[in-house]
Design an enzyme around this catalytic site. Sequence first.
Site, mmCIF file in Angstrom:
data_model
loop_
_atom_site.group_PDB
_atom_site.id
_atom_site.type_symbol
_atom_site.label_atom_id
_atom_site.label_comp_id
_atom_site.label_asym_id
_atom_site.label_seq_id
_atom_site.Cartn_x
_atom_site.Cartn_y
_atom_site.Cartn_z
ATOM 1 N N THR A 62 5.685 4.161 2.495
ATOM 2 C CA THR A 62 6.612 3.175 1.997
ATOM 3 C C THR A 62 7.900 3.025 2.623
ATOM 4 O O THR A 62 8.828 2.234 2.029
ATOM 5 C CB THR A 62 6.864 3.971 0.415
ATOM 6 O OG1 THR A 62 7.668 5.017 0.658
ATOM 7 C CG2 THR A 62 5.566 4.049 -0.572
ATOM 8 N N THR A 101 2.005 -3.544 -4.087
ATOM 9 C CA THR A 101 3.344 -3.863 -3.988
ATOM 10 C C THR A 101 3.717 -5.544 -4.061
ATOM 11 O O THR A 101 2.752 -6.392 -3.640
ATOM 12 C CB THR A 101 4.014 -3.309 -2.831
ATOM 13 O OG1 THR A 101 5.270 -4.015 -2.556
ATOM 14 C CG2 THR A 101 3.148 -3.921 -1.376
ATOM 15 N N TYR A 125 4.714 -3.283 6.288
ATOM 16 C CA TYR A 125 4.471 -2.715 5.140
ATOM 17 C C TYR A 125 3.656 -3.321 4.285
ATOM 18 O O TYR A 125 2.467 -3.033 3.610
ATOM 19 C CB TYR A 125 5.919 -2.277 4.339
ATOM 20 C CG TYR A 125 5.433 -1.911 3.154
ATOM 21 C CD1 TYR A 125 5.133 -0.579 2.681
ATOM 22 C CD2 TYR A 125 6.130 -2.569 1.894
ATOM 23 C CE1 TYR A 125 4.720 -0.148 1.504
ATOM 24 C CE2 TYR A 125 5.928 -1.975 0.781
ATOM 25 C CZ TYR A 125 5.109 -0.943 0.265
ATOM 26 O OH TYR A 125 5.072 -0.805 -1.052
ATOM 27 N N TRP A 150 10.358 -2.548 -7.178
ATOM 28 C CA TRP A 150 11.636 -2.196 -7.412
ATOM 29 C C TRP A 150 11.570 -0.657 -8.419
ATOM 30 O O TRP A 150 12.296 -0.663 -9.236
ATOM 31 C CB TRP A 150 12.608 -2.941 -7.847
ATOM 32 C CG TRP A 150 12.823 -4.215 -7.384
ATOM 33 C CD1 TRP A 150 12.316 -4.842 -6.007
ATOM 34 C CD2 TRP A 150 13.877 -5.189 -7.370
ATOM 35 N NE1 TRP A 150 13.034 -6.102 -5.676
ATOM 36 C CE2 TRP A 150 14.005 -6.336 -6.441
ATOM 37 C CE3 TRP A 150 15.054 -5.333 -8.391
ATOM 38 C CZ2 TRP A 150 15.045 -7.093 -6.202
ATOM 39 C CZ3 TRP A 150 15.967 -6.252 -8.207
ATOM 40 C CH2 TRP A 150 15.970 -7.247 -7.250
#
Length: 291
Positions: A62, A101, A125, A150
């Site tokens: 991450t 994500t 990413y 977030w």
Amino acid sequence: MKVLVTGANGQLGQDVVNIFSQAGHEVIGCKKTELNITDEEQCRQVISAYTPDCIIHCAAYTAVDAAESDIDGAFLVNATGTRNVALSAEMVGAKLVYISTDYVFNGESDKPYQEFDFVDPRTIYGKSKYAGEQMVKDFCSRWYVVRTSWVYGLFGSNFVKTMLRLGQEKNQLQVVNDQKGSPTYTVDLARFLVQLITTERYGIYHASNSGSCTWFEFTEAIFAEGKERLGITVTAKLEPCTTAQFPRPAPRPANSVLEHLAIRLNGFEDLPHWRDGLKRFILEMEQNDIR
């Protein structure tokens, strides 16, 4: 249900273990030392030994900025590692939940992103996480891809804790005001996953706390809650700034807001508003005497 959690010592993983245990599931939390997802043989052995009914795949690379110069490392964990988990899940007949994500999108839309919008990741990413999504779809027959954004929680470092600390240390603090998203409390995300896995409603889901804000607006709310609940003294004068003023190795999406279309279509209870999630998180910090 017997549930195996990868990355069980991470920020989300720890709350997933706790929330699923509270919900009455038999939970096997696997840390990296116990289950290195990049080791195909170990992955197969561990998962076949436990024979879970469902795997919540929280383990991930991450470090968004570091990934730009560590391409192999990011894809090894997020793509190859996820392939190993998917193959092992299929071998034992387990459902697989892959945590993805908002970075799979380019962040340039003027509308919230729906599950069926085209992906266009702009960072290593994001590309590696999307590659993980593809591995799940290719090698597993019963899967849920859950994209979130977030994320913050009690365990580990995160934006909320950092802002509370800096607010007490600094005289002036600039926070980006041209990136919009939905802050997501790990407890609320974990509770949604509890709902999800008891069904056969497979597919892609967007799961973040409802509503949206900029990082600057989020920080304003963090300071307000910190003052009220934790009694902290904020010394920093908060000022908005632009993304361009703080260039990073990995470009940040201007829009990270996720539309919860699949949650509505499948009849699930939506996640609470982000302000409500923040209030309960600050209360959790208070209860655990974290300032």
